[in-house]
Write an enzyme that holds these catalytic residues in place. Structure first.
Site, short mmCIF file in Angstrom:
data_model
loop_
_atom_site.label_atom_id
_atom_site.label_comp_id
_atom_site.label_asym_id
_atom_site.label_seq_id
_atom_site.Cartn_x
_atom_site.Cartn_y
_atom_site.Cartn_z
N ASP A 1 -10.67 -4.36 8.57
CA ASP A 1 -9.74 -5.35 9.13
C ASP A 1 -10.46 -6.24 10.14
OD1 ASP A 1 -7.71 -4.26 7.58
OD2 ASP A 1 -7.15 -2.81 9.12
N HIS B 1 -3.09 0.51 8.87
CA HIS B 1 -3.68 -0.43 7.90
C HIS B 1 -2.57 -1.02 7.05
CE1 HIS B 1 -6.76 -2.21 5.51
NE2 HIS B 1 -6.51 -1.49 4.43
N ARG C 1 0.85 -1.21 0.00
CA ARG C 1 0.00 0.00 0.00
C ARG C 1 0.88 1.26 0.00
NH1 ARG C 1 -2.41 -3.47 3.87
NH2 ARG C 1 -4.54 -4.09 3.39
N ARG D 1 -12.70 -8.74 8.35
CA ARG D 1 -11.97 -9.91 7.84
C ARG D 1 -11.72 -10.90 8.97
NH1 ARG D 1 -8.41 -6.13 3.95
NH2 ARG D 1 -9.79 -6.35 2.14
N1 NAI Z 1 -8.48 1.90 3.46
C1 NAI Z 1 -8.92 0.74 2.97
O1 NAI Z 1 -9.30 -0.13 3.75
C2 NAI Z 1 -8.98 0.50 1.51
C3 NAI Z 1 -8.39 1.38 0.65
N2 NAI Z 1 -8.49 1.21 -0.71
C4 NAI Z 1 -7.86 2.23 -1.54
O2 NAI Z 1 -8.88 3.01 -2.17
C5 NAI Z 1 -8.37 3.59 -3.37
C6 NAI Z 1 -9.35 3.38 -4.51
O3 NAI Z 1 -9.46 2.02 -4.82
P1 NAI Z 1 -10.39 1.56 -6.05
O4 NAI Z 1 -11.67 2.27 -6.01
O5 NAI Z 1 -10.37 0.08 -6.07
O6 NAI Z 1 -9.53 2.12 -7.28
P2 NAI Z 1 -10.05 2.43 -8.77
O7 NAI Z 1 -8.84 2.57 -9.62
O8 NAI Z 1 -11.10 1.46 -9.16
O9 NAI Z 1 -10.76 3.86 -8.64
C7 NAI Z 1 -10.09 5.02 -8.32
C8 NAI Z 1 -10.78 6.16 -9.01
O10 NAI Z 1 -10.20 7.37 -8.57
C9 NAI Z 1 -10.27 8.26 -9.67
N3 NAI Z 1 -9.40 9.41 -9.50
C10 NAI Z 1 -8.07 9.53 -9.68
N4 NAI Z 1 -7.66 10.78 -9.45
C11 NAI Z 1 -8.75 11.49 -9.12
C12 NAI Z 1 -8.99 12.85 -8.76
N5 NAI Z 1 -8.00 13.72 -8.74
N6 NAI Z 1 -10.26 13.22 -8.50
C13 NAI Z 1 -11.27 12.35 -8.51
N7 NAI Z 1 -11.10 11.05 -8.84
C14 NAI Z 1 -9.87 10.63 -9.13
C15 NAI Z 1 -9.89 7.38 -10.86
O11 NAI Z 1 -10.24 7.99 -12.09
C16 NAI Z 1 -10.66 6.12 -10.54
O12 NAI Z 1 -11.95 6.15 -11.12
C17 NAI Z 1 -6.99 2.95 -3.58
O13 NAI Z 1 -5.97 3.82 -3.13
C18 NAI Z 1 -7.06 1.70 -2.70
O14 NAI Z 1 -5.78 1.26 -2.29
C19 NAI Z 1 -9.20 0.18 -1.25
C20 NAI Z 1 -9.80 -0.74 -0.42
C21 NAI Z 1 -9.71 -0.67 1.02
O1 OAA Z 2 -5.08 -4.20 0.04
C1 OAA Z 2 -5.29 -3.13 -0.58
O2 OAA Z 2 -4.48 -2.58 -1.31
C2 OAA Z 2 -6.65 -2.49 -0.40
C3 OAA Z 2 -6.91 -2.46 1.03
O3 OAA Z 2 -6.44 -1.61 1.76
C4 OAA Z 2 -7.57 -3.63 1.62
O4 OAA Z 2 -8.30 -4.35 0.93
O5 OAA Z 2 -7.38 -3.83 2.83
#
Ligand code: NAI
Ligand code: OAA
Length: 312
Positions: A153, A180, A93, A156
């Site tokens: 977390d 995380h 990450r 899970r």
């Molecule tokens: N904290 C957590 O538990 C989790 C965190 N994540 C994180 O969430 C983020 C998004 O994941 P996904 O939705 O799967 O990715 P994704 O790639 O499917 O979607 C990300 C979106 O953000 C948009 N984007 C990029 N720059 C932008 C901006 N300046 N303004 C508005 N939109 C913008 C993209 O065009 C894309 O549509 C990732 O960094 C991922 O690692 C994902 C799952 C769990």
């Molecule tokens: O693993 C990743 O990159 C997305 C995330 O944070 C999760 O699913 O916990």
């Protein structure tokens, strides 16, 4: 005149953003504005329209709008940030930090320009550091900038324990402290099945294996998907946090909170047990930790500090 509906903006219309928008609307937590960059405006509008067309089928009353214009987010009660890049197999990450920090700065400016009194929940990774970035950029009070990791977390962990014991997930409780990352700290001592401590039901060896699987749970999904990361459980986690805030539920939920001395850390965002309600983080709950738990938490906090140092 009816009751005015709440307004929730979801920044980023990718896997997590779109799934979250649908779940928020299905639960009728408010009208949803889904925002992405101008290049993604048509697909974002398409997703929003598709969701709006699911509304009569499922019978939910919530408008869903797709846009790339932040003016449409004006007066949001809650903003959820999912914008940015996700990792692929072989990445951590933390590898996302530089790209996503720039994105956090630009989107935060636009968010607070139109919703200066909002509450922000951050999902984008590395989420502890990205929540810190959004906090600094937004000028909002610390209790109104919150990160999501602990609900996911813990979910899970609960799913794996329920599978192990062949019990309903509803009866399994637990929570995870710390950043995380792979050194998060699942708190076995505070985890139960229907009020019975898990240590009475599962051997130490199996519990250790479940903890290890929880720590790498995000990576397990990244490897299976091949081209992105988890989104159903992350979206469900964001939806629970949104509900607690928008309905002022005062739920005990692990959140990424700004610490000023709690657990012995300062000027850092880290996952801790919190009370989530109408004011955002209403309280941070401080628990007594054993020496081993504290040393694990120190290690996790050090990992987050290392990422914050890259940002400096
Ligand atoms: N904290 C957590 O538990 C989790 C965190 N994540 C994180 O969430 C983020 C998004 O994941 P996904 O939705 O799967 O990715 P994704 O790639 O499917 O979607 C990300 C979106 O953000 C948009 N984007 C990029 N720059 C932008 C901006 N300046 N303004 C508005 N939109 C913008 C993209 O065009 C894309 O549509 C990732 O960094 C991922 O690692 C994902 C799952 C769990
Ligand atoms: O693993 C990743 O990159 C997305 C995330 O944070 C999760 O699913 O916990």
């Amino acid at each position: 005149m009816g009751i005015k509906r709440r307004k929730i903006s979801v920044i980023g219309s990718g896997f997590t953003g779109a799934t979250t928008a649908l779940m928020l609307a299905q639960k009728e937590l408010g009208d949803v504005v889904l925002v992405d960059i101008p290049d993604m405006e048509d697909p974002t509008k398409g997703k929003a329209l598709d969701m709006a067309e699911a509304a009569p089928v499922q019978g939910f009353d919530a408008a869903v709008q797709g846009t790339s214009d932040y003016e449409d987010t004006q007066g949001s009660d809650l903003v959820i940030i999912t914008a940015g890049i996700a990792r692929k197999p072989g990445m951590s990450r933390d590898d996302l930090v530089n790209t996503n920090a720039k994105i956090m700065k630009t989107v935060t400016k636009d968010i607070v320009k139109y919703s200066p009194d909002t509450t922000i929940v951050v999902l984008t990774n590395p989420v502890d550091a990205m929540t810190y970035t959004v906090y600094k950029e937004s000028g909002l009070p610390k209790e109104r900038v919150i990160g999501q990791s602990g609900v996911l977390d813990t979910a899970r962990f609960r799913a794996f324990v329920a599978e192990e014991l062949n019990l309903s997930v509803k009866d399994i409780t637990g929570f995870v402290l710390g950043g995380h990352g792979d050194d998060m700290v699942p708190m076995i001592r505070y985890s139960y099945a229907g009020g019975i401590p898990l240590e009475k039901l599962i051997s130490k060896e199996r519990l250790d294996e479940i903890v290890a699987r929880t720590r790498t749970g995000g990576g397990e999904i990244v490897n299976l998907l091949g081209n992105g990361s988890a989104y159903y459980a992350p979206a469900a986690s964001l939806t629970v946090m949104a509900e607690a805030i928008l309905k002022d539920q005062r739920r005990v939920i692990p959140s990424i909170a700004y610490l000023e001395g709690e657990y012995g850390y300062s000027d850092i965002y880290l996952g801790v047990p919190t009370i989530l309600g109408g004011n955002g983080i209403e309280e941070i709950i401080e628990l007594d930790l054993t020496a081993e738990e504290k040393s694990q938490l120190d290690k996790s906090a050090d990992s987050v500090k290392n990422v914050l140092r890259i940002l400096d």
